[in-house]
Design an enzyme around this catalytic site. Structure first.
Site, PDB file in Angstrom:
ATOM      1  N   HIS A 140       0.952  -1.285  -0.058  1.00  8.67           N
ATOM      2  CA  HIS A 140      -0.099  -0.229   0.093  1.00  8.67           C
ATOM      3  C   HIS A 140       0.933   1.237   0.080  1.00  8.67           C
ATOM      4  O   HIS A 140       0.497   2.079  -0.441  1.00  8.67           O
ATOM      5  CB  HIS A 140      -0.761   0.061   1.229  1.00  8.67           C
ATOM      6  CG  HIS A 140      -1.892  -0.898   1.117  1.00  8.67           C
ATOM      7  ND1 HIS A 140      -3.072  -0.651   0.359  1.00  8.67           N
ATOM      8  CD2 HIS A 140      -2.424  -2.223   1.650  1.00  8.67           C
ATOM      9  CE1 HIS A 140      -4.071  -1.373   0.606  1.00  8.67           C
ATOM     10  NE2 HIS A 140      -3.528  -2.537   1.251  1.00  8.67           N
ATOM     11  N   ASP A 147      -7.508  -1.784  -1.179  1.00  7.84           N
ATOM     12  CA  ASP A 147      -8.567  -2.792  -0.481  1.00  7.84           C
ATOM     13  C   ASP A 147      -9.982  -2.145  -0.967  1.00  7.84           C
ATOM     14  O   ASP A 147     -10.399  -0.893  -0.899  1.00  7.84           O
ATOM     15  CB  ASP A 147      -8.401  -2.511   1.101  1.00  7.84           C
ATOM     16  CG  ASP A 147      -7.047  -3.153   1.559  1.00  7.84           C
ATOM     17  OD1 ASP A 147      -6.476  -3.986   0.906  1.00  7.84           O
ATOM     18  OD2 ASP A 147      -6.616  -2.670   2.562  1.00  7.84           O
ATOM     19  N   GLU A 229      -7.114 -12.212   1.939  1.00  3.18           N
ATOM     20  CA  GLU A 229      -7.725 -11.161   2.275  1.00  3.18           C
ATOM     21  C   GLU A 229      -8.736 -10.873   1.023  1.00  3.18           C
ATOM     22  O   GLU A 229      -8.189 -10.595  -0.093  1.00  3.18           O
ATOM     23  CB  GLU A 229      -7.030  -9.777   2.517  1.00  3.18           C
ATOM     24  CG  GLU A 229      -6.323  -9.924   3.946  1.00  3.18           C
ATOM     25  CD  GLU A 229      -5.447  -8.652   3.885  1.00  3.18           C
ATOM     26  OE1 GLU A 229      -5.272  -8.003   3.097  1.00  3.18           O
ATOM     27  OE2 GLU A 229      -4.980  -8.559   5.116  1.00  3.18           O
ATOM     28  N   HIS A 232      -8.018  -7.127  -0.811  1.00  2.00           N
ATOM     29  CA  HIS A 232      -6.943  -6.886  -1.058  1.00  2.00           C
ATOM     30  C   HIS A 232      -6.508  -7.193  -2.440  1.00  2.00           C
ATOM     31  O   HIS A 232      -6.142  -8.221  -2.693  1.00  2.00           O
ATOM     32  CB  HIS A 232      -5.712  -7.284  -0.082  1.00  2.00           C
ATOM     33  CG  HIS A 232      -4.437  -6.818  -0.550  1.00  2.00           C
ATOM     34  ND1 HIS A 232      -3.991  -5.667   0.260  1.00  2.00           N
ATOM     35  CD2 HIS A 232      -3.407  -7.469  -1.086  1.00  2.00           C
ATOM     36  CE1 HIS A 232      -2.647  -5.349  -0.172  1.00  2.00           C
ATOM     37  NE2 HIS A 232      -2.526  -6.627  -1.030  1.00  2.00           N
TER      38      HIS A 232
END
Length: 251
Positions: A140, A147, A229, A232
């Site tokens: 990130h 996300d 995730e 993500h």
């Protein structure tokens, strides 16, 4: 592993040189505000609010704005256009993440008390780092990871987040979790639980359908999912230099 704890794909290698603060309302070369490229994508930037696992806004988030490398934002705009044909849209929870926020997540994971247990109902806080839910570095911080989730169009209005309310665990029914106007994916965003694995067998057939649809739409435009995730995604082939400039109000 990842660090959002989503918190999202994290890198365990030593961090590269970090770009620090910039003049107000400026961004590094090749970075843009997502609203300037794809204004129809909804934004719910959780780390600029109290609705996240630490229970407070994180350092560097001075505005609830999604910032990304230009090529990543443009790719997201293409995903949004594809989904619109199905009366669906995207909503971002986190985009570029200042390196100072990543460090704050690590400090929080090693501290006693604080935070919101609803984000990790089945895992002791002391084990979040060891289990890979929080990591030392994050993609990130390079502006290449995002996300996000799906919303139906037109998106329903979400109830406001209430800091004094008692919300159910992120693994529970959507109606019992903190307010969110997105499609139910079987767990909330930043839910530190095996139920958040993209291919988890603990979700319903409908929830799995939505996860697969999101993954297909993102993959078609050059994004890779982090298997632990469902929310993500990282844009393949983009530079991975780490940055630490703050996120400021646009314009």
């Amino acid at each position: 592993m990842r660090l959002t704890v989503c918190l999202t794909l994290l890198v365990l290698a030593p961090a590269p040189a970090v770009a620090r603060d910039l003049p107000r309302n400026s961004l590094p070369k090749d970075f843009v505000y997502l609203r300037a490229v794809a204004p129809s994508i909804a934004q719910d930037m959780r780390y600029a609010t109290y609705d996240n696992f630490t229970g407070r806004p994180l350092p560097g988030y001075r505005a609830g704005e999604c910032v990304l490398r230009r090529e990543v934002a443009q790719a997201l705009a293409r995903v949004e256009a594809d989904l619109a044909k199905q009366h669906l849209g995207l909503k971002t929870y986190d985009c570029y993440r200042p390196a100072r926020a990543v460090r704050a997540m690590g400090r929080w994971s090693r501290s006693s008390g604080g935070g919101a247990k609803r984000f990790y109902p089945h895992v002791p806080k002391s084990e979040l780092f060891a289990r890979g839910y929080i990591a030392a570095h994050s993609r990130h911080s390079a502006g290449i990871a995002v996300d996000l989730t799906l919303i139906k169009l037109p998106a329903p209005q979400a109830a406001p987040f209430d800091r004094a309310a008692h919300y159910g665990p992120c693994t529970g029914p959507a109606a019992a979790r903190a307010p969110d106007n997105s499609i139910d994916m079987g767990s909330g965003f930043d839910c530190f639980d095996r139920k958040s694995y993209t291919r988890s067998g603990a979700v319903t057939a409908e929830q799995r359908h939505w996860r697969n649809l999101l993954k297909a739409a993102m993959s078609a435009r050059g994004f890779r999912n982090y298997f632990r995730e469902w929310w993500h995604y990282e844009y393949a082939g983009a530079p991975r230099r780490t940055y630490d400039f703050p996120i400021l109000p646009r314009g």
